[in-house]
Design a protein around this motif. Structure first.
Motif, PDB file in Angstrom:
ATOM      1  N   LEU A  61       6.679  -2.445 -25.389  1.00 35.05           N
ATOM      2  CA  LEU A  61       6.100  -3.154 -24.250  1.00 35.05           C
ATOM      3  C   LEU A  61       6.396  -4.651 -24.287  1.00 35.05           C
ATOM      4  O   LEU A  61       5.660  -5.435 -23.679  1.00 35.05           O
ATOM      5  N   ASP A  62       7.448  -5.039 -24.988  1.00 29.48           N
ATOM      6  CA  ASP A  62       7.848  -6.451 -25.019  1.00 29.48           C
ATOM      7  C   ASP A  62       8.731  -6.735 -23.805  1.00 29.48           C
ATOM      8  O   ASP A  62       9.936  -6.466 -23.811  1.00 29.48           O
ATOM      9  N   ALA A  63       8.112  -7.233 -22.743  1.00 32.30           N
ATOM     10  CA  ALA A  63       8.834  -7.488 -21.500  1.00 32.30           C
ATOM     11  C   ALA A  63       9.282  -8.940 -21.453  1.00 32.30           C
ATOM     12  O   ALA A  63       8.498  -9.857 -21.709  1.00 32.30           O
ATOM     13  N   THR A  64      10.554  -9.147 -21.115  1.00 33.12           N
ATOM     14  CA  THR A  64      11.098 -10.494 -20.991  1.00 33.12           C
ATOM     15  C   THR A  64      11.347 -10.884 -19.535  1.00 33.12           C
ATOM     16  O   THR A  64      11.265 -12.056 -19.188  1.00 33.12           O
ATOM     17  N   ALA A  65      11.659  -9.907 -18.673  1.00 33.27           N
ATOM     18  CA  ALA A  65      11.907 -10.189 -17.260  1.00 33.27           C
ATOM     19  C   ALA A  65      10.611 -10.005 -16.472  1.00 33.27           C
ATOM     20  O   ALA A  65      10.048  -8.909 -16.448  1.00 33.27           O
ATOM     21  N   PRO A  66      10.081 -11.049 -15.830  1.00 28.03           N
ATOM     22  CA  PRO A  66       8.812 -10.932 -15.103  1.00 28.03           C
ATOM     23  C   PRO A  66       8.977 -10.225 -13.762  1.00 28.03           C
ATOM     24  O   PRO A  66      10.082 -10.073 -13.239  1.00 28.03           O
ATOM     25  N   VAL A  67       7.852  -9.816 -13.210  1.00 27.53           N
ATOM     26  CA  VAL A  67       7.800  -9.222 -11.869  1.00 27.53           C
ATOM     27  C   VAL A  67       7.061 -10.182 -10.952  1.00 27.53           C
ATOM     28  O   VAL A  67       5.880 -10.480 -11.181  1.00 27.53           O
ATOM     29  N   LEU A  68       7.745 -10.675  -9.939  1.00 26.74           N
ATOM     30  CA  LEU A  68       7.157 -11.610  -8.972  1.00 26.74           C
ATOM     31  C   LEU A  68       6.538 -12.821  -9.673  1.00 26.74           C
ATOM     32  O   LEU A  68       5.460 -13.300  -9.296  1.00 26.74           O
ATOM     33  N   GLY A  69       7.189 -13.271 -10.731  1.00 26.97           N
ATOM     34  CA  GLY A  69       6.746 -14.470 -11.427  1.00 26.97           C
ATOM     35  C   GLY A  69       5.702 -14.254 -12.502  1.00 26.97           C
ATOM     36  O   GLY A  69       5.246 -15.216 -13.120  1.00 26.97           O
ATOM     37  N   HIS A  70       5.295 -13.014 -12.770  1.00 29.13           N
ATOM     38  CA  HIS A  70       4.268 -12.734 -13.770  1.00 29.13           C
ATOM     39  C   HIS A  70       4.783 -11.692 -14.752  1.00 29.13           C
ATOM     40  O   HIS A  70       5.532 -10.776 -14.382  1.00 29.13           O
ATOM     41  N   GLY A  71       4.341 -11.830 -16.010  1.00 32.51           N
ATOM     42  CA  GLY A  71       4.766 -10.921 -17.057  1.00 32.51           C
ATOM     43  C   GLY A  71       3.924  -9.660 -17.120  1.00 32.51           C
ATOM     44  O   GLY A  71       2.992  -9.440 -16.326  1.00 32.51           O
ATOM     45  N   PHE A  72       4.235  -8.841 -18.120  1.00 33.66           N
ATOM     46  CA  PHE A  72       3.558  -7.553 -18.261  1.00 33.66           C
ATOM     47  C   PHE A  72       2.071  -7.719 -18.559  1.00 33.66           C
ATOM     48  O   PHE A  72       1.245  -6.972 -18.034  1.00 33.66           O
ATOM     49  N   ASP A  73       1.714  -8.684 -19.402  1.00 33.91           N
ATOM     50  CA  ASP A  73       0.310  -8.860 -19.755  1.00 33.91           C
ATOM     51  C   ASP A  73      -0.535  -9.210 -18.532  1.00 33.91           C
ATOM     52  O   ASP A  73      -1.663  -8.710 -18.377  1.00 33.91           O
ATOM     53  N   TRP A  74      -0.009 -10.041 -17.656  1.00 28.00           N
ATOM     54  CA  TRP A  74      -0.752 -10.400 -16.446  1.00 28.00           C
ATOM     55  C   TRP A  74      -0.934  -9.195 -15.528  1.00 28.00           C
ATOM     56  O   TRP A  74      -2.017  -8.950 -15.019  1.00 28.00           O
ATOM     57  N   TRP A  75       0.124  -8.438 -15.333  1.00 23.49           N
ATOM     58  CA  TRP A  75       0.032  -7.273 -14.462  1.00 23.49           C
ATOM     59  C   TRP A  75      -0.874  -6.194 -15.040  1.00 23.49           C
ATOM     60  O   TRP A  75      -1.624  -5.528 -14.308  1.00 23.49           O
ATOM     61  N   SER A  76      -0.820  -5.995 -16.354  1.00 27.43           N
ATOM     62  CA  SER A  76      -1.706  -4.999 -16.964  1.00 27.43           C
ATOM     63  C   SER A  76      -3.165  -5.417 -16.848  1.00 27.43           C
ATOM     64  O   SER A  76      -4.050  -4.580 -16.625  1.00 27.43           O
TER      65      SER A  76
END
Length: 258
Positions: free
Chosen positions: A84-99
């Motif tokens: 779950l180590d994400a480097t490419a964000p989604v809409l400016g936010h990383g995986f931790d923010w979305w989770s």
């Protein structure tokens, strides 16, 4: 465990095809975020594996809740390195923010289901009993854990209190769907048992959050006291406690006054 039928296999194939189409569309729109190492791919991986594990647990035994498989999938994914180590964000936010946002949204949906499934007439009749059910087990369990944390784990009282309220909190994801299912089947509806348990579980969570906030503020203030940073402990505790206390007071007034 019986083998899946042709209908179930066709349903799985249909769902897999739909998921594949949605993934292609998401990849076209979001790009690298949907590739391995992207936040979107990690979110999709968590969703798919959690759903699969939930279905596997349900297939093994209808008496086991699918949530057990989902929790196991989450534990495994979180503790496997680099998955779950994400480097490419989604809409400016990383995986931790979305989770974090997904967890908050899921909790909001569960609490909305709980509120819409309450019978207010029976809840007002069982107001004092609901309050006792919400306060008694939570405070007793939190106090027991806090007292045992000192000799067993060598934790200070404030940190023992935080551990106690974490353990004492009731999971709405477990209680609310189960009680609503019993309510739909008609079990205990005449006496208002599902309504009472759902309301008490929600009230229990608010109480646990309030107690955890107070103990955490006291623990932080006590550790910062040696550096002269403990003077703001009271104001910090009040800031953390203000919203839960106001909510507790409003719910208690509604239960007792109704």
């Amino acid at each position: 465990m019986k083998l899946p039928s042709r209908t179930s296999l066709a349903s799985w194939a249909y769902l897999a095809a739909i998921l594949g189409v949605l993934y292609v569309v998401a990849f076209v729109l979001l790009g690298a975020a949907m590739l391995p190492g992207g936040a979107g791919f990690c979110l999709l991986l968590v969703y798919v594996l959690a759903s699969l594990c939930g279905d596997v647990v349900k297939a093994l035994s209808p008496r086991l809740p699918p949530l057990l498989g989902m929790l196991l999938a989450g534990l495994v994914l979180r503790n496997v390195p680099t998955v779950l180590d994400a480097t490419a964000p989604v809409l400016g936010h990383g995986f931790d923010w979305w989770s974090s946002q997904a967890r908050a949204g899921a909790l909001a949906v569960i609490m909305l289901r709980a509120g819409l499934g309450l019978d207010l007439a029976k809840l007002r009749k069982l107001g004092l009993l609901t309050a006792r059910l919400a306060f008694g087990p939570c405070l007793a369990e939190a106090l027991t854990v806090a007292l045992l944390a000192a000799p067993l784990l060598e934790l200070p009282p404030a940190w023992g209190g935080t551990l106690g309220f974490v353990i004492a909190a009731v999971s709405p994801a477990v209680v609310v769907p189960g009680m609503l299912d019993l309510q739909e089947r008609g079990y205990g509806v005449a006496r208002g048992v599902p309504t009472m348990v759902v309301a008490a579980a929600s009230f229990d969570d608010v109480l646990a959050i309030a107690g955890f906030g107070v103990c955490l503020a006291l623990a932080v203030a006590s550790e910062g006291g040696d550096d002269g940073g403990g003077g703001d402990g009271g104001s910090l505790a009040w800031l953390i406690l203000k919203a839960p206390v106001e909510l507790l007071a409003g719910v208690a007034a509604g239960l007792v006054g109704g």
